[in-house]
Write a protein that holds these residues in place. Structure first.
Motif, PDB file in Angstrom:
ATOM      1  N   SER A 150      -0.485  14.065  -6.569  1.00 36.26           N
ATOM      2  CA  SER A 150      -0.743  13.043  -5.550  1.00 36.26           C
ATOM      3  C   SER A 150      -1.175  11.723  -6.164  1.00 36.26           C
ATOM      4  CB  SER A 150      -1.824  13.548  -4.587  1.00 36.26           C
ATOM      5  OG  SER A 150      -1.390  14.714  -3.917  1.00 36.26           O
ATOM      6  N   GLU A 151      -1.827  11.785  -7.328  1.00 36.88           N
ATOM      7  CA  GLU A 151      -2.298  10.550  -7.970  1.00 36.88           C
ATOM      8  C   GLU A 151      -1.151   9.672  -8.454  1.00 36.88           C
ATOM      9  OE1 GLU A 151      -3.566  13.508  -8.426  1.00 36.88           O
ATOM     10  OE2 GLU A 151      -5.509  13.160  -7.425  1.00 36.88           O
ATOM     11  N   ASN A 152       0.054  10.207  -8.522  1.00 35.50           N
ATOM     12  CA  ASN A 152       1.205   9.410  -8.948  1.00 35.50           C
ATOM     13  C   ASN A 152       1.745   8.511  -7.839  1.00 35.50           C
ATOM     14  OD1 ASN A 152       2.090  12.299 -10.730  1.00 35.50           O
ATOM     15  ND2 ASN A 152       1.570  10.364 -11.716  1.00 35.50           N
ATOM     16  N   PHE A 153       1.208   8.650  -6.622  1.00 28.97           N
ATOM     17  CA  PHE A 153       1.805   7.958  -5.482  1.00 28.97           C
ATOM     18  C   PHE A 153       0.782   7.066  -4.786  1.00 28.97           C
ATOM     19  CE2 PHE A 153       4.347  11.712  -6.179  1.00 28.97           C
ATOM     20  CZ  PHE A 153       5.636  11.222  -6.076  1.00 28.97           C
ATOM     21  N   GLN A 154       1.243   5.901  -4.461  1.00 28.40           N
ATOM     22  CA  GLN A 154       0.493   4.938  -3.656  1.00 28.40           C
ATOM     23  C   GLN A 154       1.505   3.973  -3.066  1.00 28.40           C
ATOM     24  OE1 GLN A 154      -2.344   2.484  -5.715  1.00 28.40           O
ATOM     25  NE2 GLN A 154      -2.698   1.177  -3.941  1.00 28.40           N
ATOM     26  N   ILE A 155       1.323   3.619  -1.824  1.00 25.11           N
ATOM     27  CA  ILE A 155       2.294   2.751  -1.170  1.00 25.11           C
ATOM     28  C   ILE A 155       1.737   1.334  -1.071  1.00 25.11           C
ATOM     29  CG2 ILE A 155       1.528   3.219   1.195  1.00 25.11           C
ATOM     30  CD1 ILE A 155       4.568   3.274   1.910  1.00 25.11           C
ATOM     31  N   TRP A 179       6.102 -18.054 -13.436  1.00 24.37           N
ATOM     32  CA  TRP A 179       6.563 -16.673 -13.297  1.00 24.37           C
ATOM     33  C   TRP A 179       7.235 -16.248 -14.587  1.00 24.37           C
ATOM     34  CZ3 TRP A 179      11.633 -14.513 -13.103  1.00 24.37           C
ATOM     35  CH2 TRP A 179      11.661 -13.153 -12.756  1.00 24.37           C
ATOM     36  N   THR A 180       6.890 -15.058 -15.042  1.00 19.97           N
ATOM     37  CA  THR A 180       7.492 -14.504 -16.252  1.00 19.97           C
ATOM     38  C   THR A 180       8.083 -13.147 -15.932  1.00 19.97           C
ATOM     39  OG1 THR A 180       5.357 -13.554 -16.898  1.00 19.97           O
ATOM     40  CG2 THR A 180       5.938 -15.717 -17.815  1.00 19.97           C
ATOM     41  N   LEU A 181       9.104 -12.778 -16.680  1.00 17.97           N
ATOM     42  CA  LEU A 181       9.767 -11.498 -16.478  1.00 17.97           C
ATOM     43  C   LEU A 181       8.820 -10.372 -16.851  1.00 17.97           C
ATOM     44  CD1 LEU A 181      12.647 -10.813 -15.542  1.00 17.97           C
ATOM     45  CD2 LEU A 181      13.239 -10.455 -17.933  1.00 17.97           C
ATOM     46  N   GLY A 182       8.639  -9.413 -15.951  1.00 16.49           N
ATOM     47  CA  GLY A 182       7.735  -8.306 -16.215  1.00 16.49           C
ATOM     48  C   GLY A 182       8.252  -7.363 -17.285  1.00 16.49           C
ATOM     49  N   ALA A 183       7.370  -6.495 -17.737  1.00 19.09           N
ATOM     50  CA  ALA A 183       7.755  -5.542 -18.790  1.00 19.09           C
ATOM     51  C   ALA A 183       8.672  -4.458 -18.242  1.00 19.09           C
ATOM     52  CB  ALA A 183       6.505  -4.927 -19.409  1.00 19.09           C
ATOM     53  N   GLN A 184       8.428  -4.003 -17.001  1.00 20.65           N
ATOM     54  CA  GLN A 184       9.216  -2.916 -16.413  1.00 20.65           C
ATOM     55  C   GLN A 184      10.342  -3.516 -15.567  1.00 20.65           C
ATOM     56  OE1 GLN A 184       6.606  -0.310 -14.291  1.00 20.65           O
ATOM     57  NE2 GLN A 184       5.704   0.529 -16.135  1.00 20.65           N
ATOM     58  N   ARG A 203      10.481  -5.307   0.540  1.00 15.69           N
ATOM     59  CA  ARG A 203      10.533  -4.261  -0.474  1.00 15.69           C
ATOM     60  C   ARG A 203       9.144  -3.674  -0.662  1.00 15.69           C
ATOM     61  NH1 ARG A 203      13.612  -7.149  -5.403  1.00 15.69           N
ATOM     62  NH2 ARG A 203      13.170  -5.172  -6.457  1.00 15.69           N
ATOM     63  N   ILE A 204       9.098  -2.357  -0.824  1.00 20.28           N
ATOM     64  CA  ILE A 204       7.822  -1.662  -1.007  1.00 20.28           C
ATOM     65  C   ILE A 204       7.932  -0.729  -2.203  1.00 20.28           C
ATOM     66  CG2 ILE A 204       7.287  -1.773   1.459  1.00 20.28           C
ATOM     67  CD1 ILE A 204       8.011   1.189   1.653  1.00 20.28           C
ATOM     68  N   SER A 205       6.792  -0.307  -2.682  1.00 21.81           N
ATOM     69  CA  SER A 205       6.728   0.685  -3.749  1.00 21.81           C
ATOM     70  C   SER A 205       5.836   1.822  -3.294  1.00 21.81           C
ATOM     71  CB  SER A 205       6.174   0.059  -5.034  1.00 21.81           C
ATOM     72  OG  SER A 205       5.976   1.049  -6.017  1.00 21.81           O
ATOM     73  N   TYR A 206       6.190   3.027  -3.682  1.00 25.76           N
ATOM     74  CA  TYR A 206       5.379   4.181  -3.292  1.00 25.76           C
ATOM     75  C   TYR A 206       4.907   4.982  -4.502  1.00 25.76           C
ATOM     76  CZ  TYR A 206      10.057   6.296  -3.566  1.00 25.76           C
ATOM     77  OH  TYR A 206      11.312   6.697  -3.973  1.00 25.76           O
ATOM     78  N   THR A 207       4.901   4.371  -5.682  1.00 32.59           N
ATOM     79  CA  THR A 207       4.358   5.029  -6.867  1.00 32.59           C
ATOM     80  C   THR A 207       3.177   4.227  -7.394  1.00 32.59           C
ATOM     81  OG1 THR A 207       5.851   3.866  -8.375  1.00 32.59           O
ATOM     82  CG2 THR A 207       6.590   5.981  -7.499  1.00 32.59           C
ATOM     83  N   GLN A 208       2.195   4.927  -7.934  1.00 31.41           N
ATOM     84  CA  GLN A 208       1.011   4.278  -8.477  1.00 31.41           C
ATOM     85  C   GLN A 208       1.374   3.395  -9.667  1.00 31.41           C
ATOM     86  OE1 GLN A 208      -2.309   4.749  -7.235  1.00 31.41           O
ATOM     87  NE2 GLN A 208      -2.593   2.932  -8.508  1.00 31.41           N
ATOM     88  N   GLU A 209       2.300   3.856 -10.470  1.00 33.17           N
ATOM     89  CA  GLU A 209       2.698   3.096 -11.655  1.00 33.17           C
ATOM     90  C   GLU A 209       3.273   1.741 -11.276  1.00 33.17           C
ATOM     91  OE1 GLU A 209       5.637   3.665 -15.565  1.00 33.17           O
ATOM     92  OE2 GLU A 209       5.714   5.079 -13.886  1.00 33.17           O
ATOM     93  N   CYS A 243       2.768   0.107  -8.421  1.00 32.49           N
ATOM     94  CA  CYS A 243       1.717  -0.706  -7.789  1.00 32.49           C
ATOM     95  C   CYS A 243       0.788  -1.310  -8.841  1.00 32.49           C
ATOM     96  CB  CYS A 243       0.923   0.140  -6.796  1.00 32.49           C
ATOM     97  SG  CYS A 243       1.871   0.664  -5.340  1.00 32.49           S
ATOM     98  N   ASP A 244       0.501  -0.548  -9.901  1.00 33.19           N
ATOM     99  CA  ASP A 244      -0.372  -1.066 -10.958  1.00 33.19           C
ATOM    100  C   ASP A 244       0.288  -2.197 -11.727  1.00 33.19           C
ATOM    101  OD1 ASP A 244      -2.255   0.774 -10.217  1.00 33.19           O
ATOM    102  OD2 ASP A 244      -1.735   2.233 -11.769  1.00 33.19           O
ATOM    103  N   SER A 245       1.590  -2.092 -11.940  1.00 31.97           N
ATOM    104  CA  SER A 245       2.290  -3.127 -12.705  1.00 31.97           C
ATOM    105  C   SER A 245       2.713  -4.306 -11.845  1.00 31.97           C
ATOM    106  CB  SER A 245       3.529  -2.535 -13.384  1.00 31.97           C
ATOM    107  OG  SER A 245       4.435  -2.039 -12.415  1.00 31.97           O
ATOM    108  N   LEU A 246       2.509  -4.208 -10.535  1.00 35.01           N
ATOM    109  CA  LEU A 246       2.953  -5.273  -9.640  1.00 35.01           C
ATOM    110  C   LEU A 246       2.229  -6.575  -9.919  1.00 35.01           C
ATOM    111  CD1 LEU A 246       4.615  -6.166  -7.194  1.00 35.01           C
ATOM    112  CD2 LEU A 246       2.769  -5.338  -5.727  1.00 35.01           C
ATOM    113  N   GLN A 247       0.944  -6.489 -10.254  1.00 37.62           N
ATOM    114  CA  GLN A 247       0.166  -7.700 -10.495  1.00 37.62           C
ATOM    115  C   GLN A 247       0.760  -8.526 -11.633  1.00 37.62           C
ATOM    116  OE1 GLN A 247      -2.119  -8.347  -8.364  1.00 37.62           O
ATOM    117  NE2 GLN A 247      -3.095 -10.171  -9.223  1.00 37.62           N
ATOM    118  N   ASP A 248       1.298  -7.837 -12.645  1.00 37.56           N
ATOM    119  CA  ASP A 248       1.906  -8.558 -13.773  1.00 37.56           C
ATOM    120  C   ASP A 248       3.270  -9.135 -13.409  1.00 37.56           C
ATOM    121  OD1 ASP A 248      -0.283  -7.822 -15.291  1.00 37.56           O
ATOM    122  OD2 ASP A 248       0.665  -5.965 -15.977  1.00 37.56           O
TER     123      ASP A 248
END
Length: 1146
Positions: free
Chosen positions: A49-54, A446-451, A1010-1016, A1018-1023
């Motif tokens: 469950s910790e892998n998911f966040q919307i 704005w810079t291109l993200g890593a992912q 557009r939405i994201s439903y994974t924690q990974e 969501c964490d990288s969204l700020q970058d």
């Protein structure tokens, strides 16, 4: 009879056994494989469950129902407010932020704190909000709610912290934007006008300070009254009373005159030396009268901008003011420069416009260089530096809604070469004539993200167009546009065709299927047509192949098995009626009933096709005995097999697009054969089915000729009101006719939607709510009433069609609206030459699996839990020049269950998800391993098997707004979030998941969310998000020079703090306005500390408090060090003073 009913009840339960197919101990063909038992299947699942966040990532498109516009001339960022409380902030490409007022009240006005990284919004609920833009996710710092007066206009002078607020009562209040509290200084309407005036001047429609003297405030009232108020003396300098209502006021930069726009289409210029009458009155679009009378009135001029230029005449730019006799004329923006008048006609009504100038100072020559025009459905910027006034090329995807969006598809982690290929083709068809200058809204970073990985979004539209968008790295850029209507002839004037079914939008796109690896693209339209496209870098002139399919399912009446005659299921070949091959012309009965004709006419001549996607095959369903073809509800294509399949509420058709033949055309009921779990029978005999089974030469010949056998027409035909007909199922009972305005996707209100959802409780048919509640009852007749069964999903995959199969083979999995899964076996020649000539055999296997609710999706896993991708053909250009040294051959990539595992013949897992539940079956044993009941009170709208976090899961979106994820294969719940409190048919139609933990939907008729439903993610969204605020030096004010300053050219400044501060003006009445701390402030964080993010808020608050204490400690330390140094200095001076003195000299 009781015993038979018990058998039926047993069939409809969630039993994993094969209820109607091959017997469990069959030895028909081959030897049963030693399939592992459920206990042997142990998959190490890694998802928790910790892998998911919307969370919401970014919103693309044009802001829906815009109401306000603002621009920061120093930061060069733009803000747009909407009627639903939305706030969109735009900068350079990649800098795009969406915010939402919690109240949902319309945004009336926007005011930037220029170069301060803040924005003030005034909303229709009479609340002011201060937004902090110095963070990637803007937040409200303060709010001020007016209780007794309605806000009508706001003005914030440059480099001032005092905001002027005009109200509906005619009063002007002053707000400190730092503390967001009201000043005690108030300009009451009865003080602003003369005491002798008997009527109320109306609401405040304009506020501005004089460019020459900031202590003079110009107040414009709706009735035509203009007052210049001296803020120091608290008296009016002058009052102007004009007969016509005022809409806007604009100053000349010298502060000696101003211009007003009025409701009669006139512009009046007023000189401060003589305010008794206007210096000039102009009707820009009014016809002059011969006898010298006042020109005739025109439409109101809603806004005027009066801007000066160093190079020549000033610019006067206004909206509206056109003559009434041109009622059909489009909305226009007029630019008056000297004696030249240019009228720019717009495609949509003008909401607001701003003139962009070089300087932020109101008392300097403005030097305008562009006009930003906000329209109801578009946003443009006009270049004022060129005489022909071209527009800038808009880098934002503001044209998503150019034609209403009817379907979407989202593809993540595409092949890297596909985006350059599409862009290179699409760039050749771009519009010309844009300004050669760079886009003026260039703020932020704005810079291109890593992912980042290639992502593509496909949108289908009501006019039949398809748009491919590059969605990589949370941006959106159009790559390529395809027009499907070019494959068909235009109806001639006066010609009556079957197009009447869909009226003016016969090419509207319903669904798409795309294989990025083979670049095959399939489009389904509302006229029951399907178009297959191939991608080529070369233009070609060729004919478009056409196939016509007569797909019908006419059951006059059903009877229970007890009433059936012994030979009711047998057929009589003498009762067969002649059929029309697809290539033959349509026919009509003597009564003029349409029969065997398509809705559209394919071009029957060689067609020149430019590089890009080129139409290769068109498949159309035919009218049958006066009834239009039912809409296609499911589609799948497989490039490795060379097959495509389509289904609707009548049945299923399988097409070989390599040989251009119809392989299978059967009603859903006939796909069961003797394996129908409901045992539905007809009173009227039907002809036997022939399909390419390989056992009979006649069947093979029929398939090779493209012959489509159908059932004998019955004497009575009733219009089907329970099957899915494209978009028509989204309307109420009173709107059964298919409509093309697509209000279900654009303008349906929540009340209509909720009513329809409550009534239908299912997106595919009105009767689906009873499909299982009835079938689970003990009444056999209730089961018999289900006469129509729509094919809701299709999937080609390598699988096992029967329990006795030893090796996997190509199969077609079919899901229906009654929760039934059917497997169709395919026999495809593997040799390339044989594939071109030998017929493909298609045979229903008799395998039947059951679920509750309409089947939505399939997925294939190996026994270790890994996702098995669909086999595909590697793309090769069909029109590339031939290379004699390297002949072109098909290159297939196959992902069979055997090749994905160490042990051949071990089998694989099939994931099946319906509206109500999900099941995992072990093939070929057809054993149900896991089952999960997703929802009871609602139903699943969209489900997909997706790859996330180096694993795989089942993602679901329910009609009640919940987003869920389930682990695979155990179907363990991992995420369940009530994401959308209210849903409507637009979201239901466009919601789709993609790999990598992303999804999208059409949040409004003009915007994609557009939405994201994974924690990974969501964490990288700020970058990945852009910075709205960048430190920029405020430009210095120009030096006016000695002579100009001596003669009063310089602006006079005054200390507003002395006038508006609490010490001088006192406190405002507490009942007038209420201060509300925002979530972005320290107070807001303290208020939120008890919520879900309490720990994080407390930690952040503690860190800030600790930082404040450390700062205070540093200040105290510095003060102590300074005191110590002073003490040391004085001590040293004292020592030197008394060093040589004797004791008696003191």
């Amino acid at each position: 009879m009781k015993k038979f009913r018990k058998v039926l009840d047993g069939l409809t339960t969630s039993s994993p056994v094969n209820v109607g197919g091959v017997p469990l101990c069959s030895s028909a063909a081959g030897t049963p494989t030693a399939a592992p038992t459920p206990r042997d299947i142990e998959v190490a699942e890694t998802l928790v469950s910790e892998n998911f966040q919307i969370c919401k990532t970014v919103r693309h498109g044009f802001p829906y129902q815009p109401t306000a516009l603002a621009f920061d001339p120093v930061q060069k960022i733009l803000a747009i407010g909407s009627r639903t409380g939305g706030l969109r902030i735009l900068g350079r490409p990649g800098v795009d932020c969406y915010c939402q007022h919690e109240s949902g009240a319309a945004v009336l006005q926007l005011q930037f704190l220029i170069n301060e990284g803040a924005l003030v919004t005034a909303c229709a609920d009479d609340t002011l909000h201060l937004w902090n833009l110095r963070q990637k996710r803007p937040a409200i710092l303060h709010s001020l709610k007016f209780n007794r007066e309605c806000i009508t206009f706001c003005h914030l002078p440059f480099q001032s912290k005092w905001l002027y607020v005009g109200t509906e009562r005619g009063n002007t209040h002053i707000v400190n934007v730092e503390s967001f509290v009201l000043s005690g200084y108030v300009i009451m309407w009865n003080k602003a006008i003369e005491l002798s005036t008997k009527t109320h001047p109306g609401p405040v429609v304009h506020l501005s300070d004089c460019p020459r003297d900031e202590g003079k405030l110009l107040i414009g009232f709706e009735s035509g009254t203009v007052v210049q108020w001296d803020l120091r003396t608290k008296k009016a300098d002058f009052r102007i009373y004009y007969d016509e209502a005022i809409h806007s006021v604009s100053w000349h930069h010298e502060g000696k005159q101003f211009m007003c726009s009025h409701s009669d289409g006139s512009l009046t210029t007023w000189n401060l030396r003589n305010t008794s009458r206007p210096f000039q009155v102009v009707f820009p679009h009014g016809k002059a009268q011969r006898d010298g009378r006042k020109p005739e009135s025109c439409k109101p001029i809603l806004k005027v901008e009066y801007k000066t230029s160093k190079s020549g005449e000033p610019f006067v730019i206004f909206s509206g003011g056109l003559s009434y006799d041109k009622a059909s004329r489009r909305p226009a923006l007029t630019i008056m420069h000297g004696k030249a008048i240019t009228v720019l006609e717009m495609d949509h009504p003008i909401v607001e416009f701003l003139v962009l100038c070089e300087t932020p100072y109101a008392n300097e020559v403005q030097e305008p260089y562009a006009v930003a025009v906000l329209l109801e459905k578009d946003f443009i910027v006009v270049d004022l530096t060129q005489s022909n006034y071209p527009i800038f090329e808009n880098p934002y995807p503001m044209d998503i809604h150019e034609s209403p969006v009817t379907c979407t598809a989202y593809f993540a982690d595409c092949p890297p070469e596909i985006i350059p290929a599409l862009y290179s083709i699409g760039a050749k068809h771009k519009k010309q004539g844009y300004s050669h200058k760079e886009w003026p809204v260039s703020g932020g970073t704005w810079t291109l993200g890593a992912q980042t990985y290639p992502e593509i979004i496909i949108t289908g539209h009501a006019d039949g167009s398809i748009k491919f968008w590059d969605a990589s790295a949370i941006t959106l850029q159009m790559l390529y546009k395809l027009k499907t209507s070019k494959a068909f002839e235009k109806p001639k004037a006066g010609e009556v065709r079957a197009v009447e079914l869909v009226e003016e939008d016969p090419f509207a796109v319903q669904m798409v299927s795309w294989c990025p690896h083979s670049r095959l693209f399939c489009v389904v339209g509302i006229s029951a047509h399907l178009i297959l496209y191939r991608f080529s870098k070369y233009d070609v002139t060729t004919e478009i192949a056409a196939l016509e399919v007569r797909l019908q399912c006419d059951i006059e009446e059903t009877i229970s098995p007890s009433e059936a005659e012994p030979n009711a299921g047998l057929t009589d070949p003498n009762l067969q009626s002649p059929q029309h091959p697809p290539g033959s012309p349509g026919c009509a009965t003597p009564e003029g009933i349409r029969d065997s004709i398509p809705c559209l006419r394919v071009k029957n001549r060689p067609v020149r096709m430019p590089p890009g996607y080129q139409a290769e095959l068109v498949v159309q369903l035919l009218w049958v005995d006066g009834e239009p073809p039912q809409q296609i509800t499911s589609l799948d294509i497989n490039s490795a097999y060379g097959l495509l399949a389509l289904g609707n509420c009548n049945g299923l058709a399988v097409v070989d697009y390599i040989q251009k033949t119809v392989l299978l055309c059967m009603s859903t009921l006939e796909l069961y054969g003797s394996s129908d779990p409901y045992q539905r029978l007809t009173r009227s005999p039907r002809k036997s089915r022939q399909f390419a089974a390989g056992s009979g030469s006649g069947a093979g010949a029929g398939a090779g000729a493209g012959y489509c056998p159908t059932s004998t027409p019955l004497s009575t035909h009733s219009t089907d009101n329970i099957c899915m007909r494209g978009l028509s199922n989204f309307y109420s009972d009173s709107k059964k006719r298919i409509r093309t305005s697509y209000q279900s996707l654009t303008e349906l209100s929540d009340n209509q939607v909720s009513l329809e959802l409550e009534r239908s409780r299912s997106p595919t048919s009105e009767s689906r709510e009873n499909s299982f509640s009835r079938s689970r009852s003990s009444s056999v007749s209730s089961i018999d009433r289900e006469t129509k069964e729509a094919v809701t999903t299709l999937r080609f995959m390598e699988s096992y069609a029967r329990k006795v199969d030893a090796v996997s083979s190509p199969c077609l999995w079919v899901g229906t609206s009654l929760g039934v899964v059917l497997v169709i076996a395919l026999s495809i020649p593997m040799d390339e030459e044989e594939r071109q000539e030998e017929p493909v055999t298609v045979m229903p296997s008799g395998t039947v699996l059951m679920l509750k609710g309409s089947v939505l999706t399939f997925g294939s896993l190996d026994c270790s839990g890994g996702l098995i991708s669909n086999p595909y053909e590697v793309w090769r250009d069909p029109h590339a020049p031939e290379d004699p040294d390297c002949p072109r051959r098909r290159k297939l990539v196959n992902f069979s269950p055997s090749s994905s595992q160490d042990a051949a013949g071990e089998g694989h897992l099939v994931v099946v998800c319906s509206e109500k539940q999900a099941k995992v079956f072990l093939m070929p044993a057809q054993t149900r391993l896991y089952v999960h009941h997703i929802t009871e009170s609602s139903f699943v709208l969209r489900a997909d098997v997706v790859s996330v976090c180096n694993s795989v899961c089942l993602a679901c979106f329910c009609a009640n707004g919940h987003v869920m994820t389930l682990s695979l294969p155990s179907l363990r719940p991992l995420l369940d979030v009530n994401y959308l409190p209210l849903t409507d048919m637009r979201i239901a139609r466009t919601f789709c998941f993609a790999d990598g933990g992303q999804a999208l939907y059409l949040s409004s008729p003009t915007e994609i969310q557009r939405i994201s439903y994974t924690q990974e993610m969501c964490d990288s969204l700020q970058d990945m998000l852009g910075e709205l605020f960048t430190p920029v030096e405020t430009p210095e004010a120009q030096n006016k020079g000695f002579l100009k300053g001596f003669f009063g050219g310089n602006a006079q400044t005054f200390d507003r703090e002395e006038l508006f501060g609490e010490a001088a003006a006192g406190k405002a009445s507490r009942s007038l306005a209420q201060h509300i701390p925002g979530q972005g402030s320290i107070e807001g964080m303290k208020a939120a500390a008890g919520g879900v993010v309490g720990d994080l808020a407390r930690a952040r608050l503690a860190a800030e408090e600790r930082g404040q204490r450390l700062g205070e400690l540093e200040e105290r330390t510095a003060l102590m060090m300074s005191s110590a140094e002073m003490f040391s200095k004085h001590a040293h001076e004292l020592m030197l003073k008394y060093k040589d003195k004797k004791w008696y000299q003191f």
